[in-house]
Scaffold this active site. Structure first.
Site: not given
Ligand code: XUL
Ligand code: CO
Length: 436
Positions: A100, A103
């Site tokens: 993300h 992150d």
């Molecule tokens: C949340 C989840 C996230 C996604 C990316 O449950 O799985 O981490 O993978 O936003």
């Protein structure tokens, strides 16, 4: 700076090895059904869990130290995470990562500052990628953590917040393209609602689709040739999330003309929360031509939330790999959206978690290939529908049949037949025979 001095490289030692820092089943060059294990299983490290998650929960502070010898929420820490991440992936033999935006760098009040930090860190990541050959599987924007998104991102009631979300997506796409990412994920963490008393569902869904459409247009313009993914999840954090499961998300994509650009990123634990098996979600995606990527983790059937455990259930992994093999593989990969349990708080545990997960999927792959080569399950299913291969069945499939015609056939024959047995227990015996 070397963070994980206790291990040089995790190697394959075979199933009898008692070395905790070795693979028992993941033998990257072993060929299964004509392809190397590493090609069947493009594994990815999740930046957020592996480099960020410290075991914080609702009841207490973190138990693991992921400062990597730097003060947190600084660019020095962000860079140390890159160093640690690439050392970790290299030692594990993991070829991809997922991230993300937030992150990678600490988020500032001013989005321009955050964006400049993203430029800086992605330059640094690119250098590491060139050095190691490690690649980016997918990127995404975190549009659920910031309090701005309390009423959603694409589904928000605030046009200003909607623009903020657009800015985050634009930048996350820029960085994903810069790092050569194969995919871009939308997980709609806050895209849903708690109460219909304050929610216009139609308006919110249309606005999410508008934002996705803009993302596709922009992505294609800057040369993103990969897949966009929806990652379905039924609940948590919201009570109702719009992307409940694969079938719901696929219907949404078709309704808004997004189905050519999007596929599914199926997460095992999200399937569990939706009341489905992981295999069901994979099958529904695959038969719709939308099986893109996988978040390879595991939930706990005794708990009602997203526990994001490292997968260890070989039966589930076998059924997953059975679906993946039948679908001809993934365009994406297997991202370990998984974290160590709170008391597993050492760096060694990060390795053990990923070794467990990679071995589980490797064993799943071996067993799924055996199931396919064995052929009894395929033969059973083929035979189950054999009445459609000839006579009246063939007419139904060819589209020649009418309701009156079928009715006349049934009445004339005075049909009394029941179908043959489904033989579930016999088929389960075959699976056990191959597994054990
Ligand atoms: C949340 C989840 C996230 C996604 C990316 O449950 O799985 O981490 O993978 O936003
Ligand atoms: Co996920």
């Amino acid at each position: 700076m070397e963070f994980f001095k206790f291990i040089d490289k995790v190697k394959f030692e075979g199933k009898d090895s008692k070395n905790p820092m070795a693979f028992r089943y993941y033998d990257k060059d072993r060929v299964i059904l004509g392809k190397k294990m590493s090609e069947h299983l493009p594994f990815a490290m999740a930046w957020w869990h592996t480099l960020g998650a410290c075991g914080v929960d609702m009841f207490g502070a973190g138990t693991a130290d992921k400062s990597f010898d730097n003060e947190k929420a600084t660019m020095a820490h962000a860079k140390a995470k890159v160093d640690a991440g690439f050392e970790f992936m290299s030692k594990m033999g993991i070829e991809y990562f997922c991230f993300h935006d937030v992150d990678l760098v600490p988020e500032d009040e001013d989005i321009n500052v955050t964006n400049a930090r993203l430029d800086e860190i992605s330059d640094y990541i690119l250098i590491k990628m060139k050095e190691t050959g490690i690649k980016c599987l997918w990127g995404t924007a975190n549009m659920f953590g910031n309090p701005k998104f309390m009423n959603g991102a694409g589904s928000t009631n605030s046009a200003e917040v909607y623009c903020f979300a657009a800015a985050q997506i634009k930048k996350a796409l820029d960085i994903t393209v810069k790092l050569g990412g194969k995919g871009y994920v939308f997980w709609g963490g806050r895209e849903g609602y708690e109460s219909l008393l304050n929610t216009d569902v139609k308006f919110e869904q249309e606005n999410i689709a508008r934002l996705m459409k803009m993302a596709v247009e922009y992505g294609r313009k800057i040369g993103f040739a990969g897949d966009f993914y929806i990652e379905p999840k039924p609940k948590e954090p919201m009570k109702h999330q719009y992307d409940f499961d694969a079938a719901t998300a696929i219907g949404f994509l078709r309704q808004y003309g997004l189905d050519k650009d999007f596929k599914m990123n199926i997460e095992a634990n999200h399937a569990t929360l939706a009341g489905h098996t992981f295999q069901h979600e994979l099958r529904i995606s695959a038969i719709n031509g939308m099986l893109g990527s996988i978040d390879a983790n595991q939930g706990d059937l005794l708990l009602g939330w997203d526990t994001d455990e490292f997968p260890f259930d070989v039966y589930e992994a076998t059924m997953c790999m059975y679906e993946v093999l039948k679908a001809g593989g993934l365009t994406g990969g297997f991202n370990f959206d998984a974290k160590n349990r709170r008391p597993s708080n050492s760096f060694e545990d990060m390795f053990y978690g990923h070794i467990l997960a990679m071995d589980t999927f490797a064993l799943g792959l071996i067993k799924a290939a055996e199931l396919i080569e064995d052929g009894r399950i395929d033969a059973f299913i083929k035979n189950k529908y054999a009445s459609f291969n000839e006579g009246i069945g063939e007419k139904i499939l060819s589209g020649e049949a009418t309701l009156e015609g079928l009715s006349a056939y049934a009445c004339e024959k005075k049909i009394t037949t029941n179908p043959d047995s489904g033989r579930q227990e016999y088929l389960q015996t075959i699976v056990n025979q191959i597994l054990f």
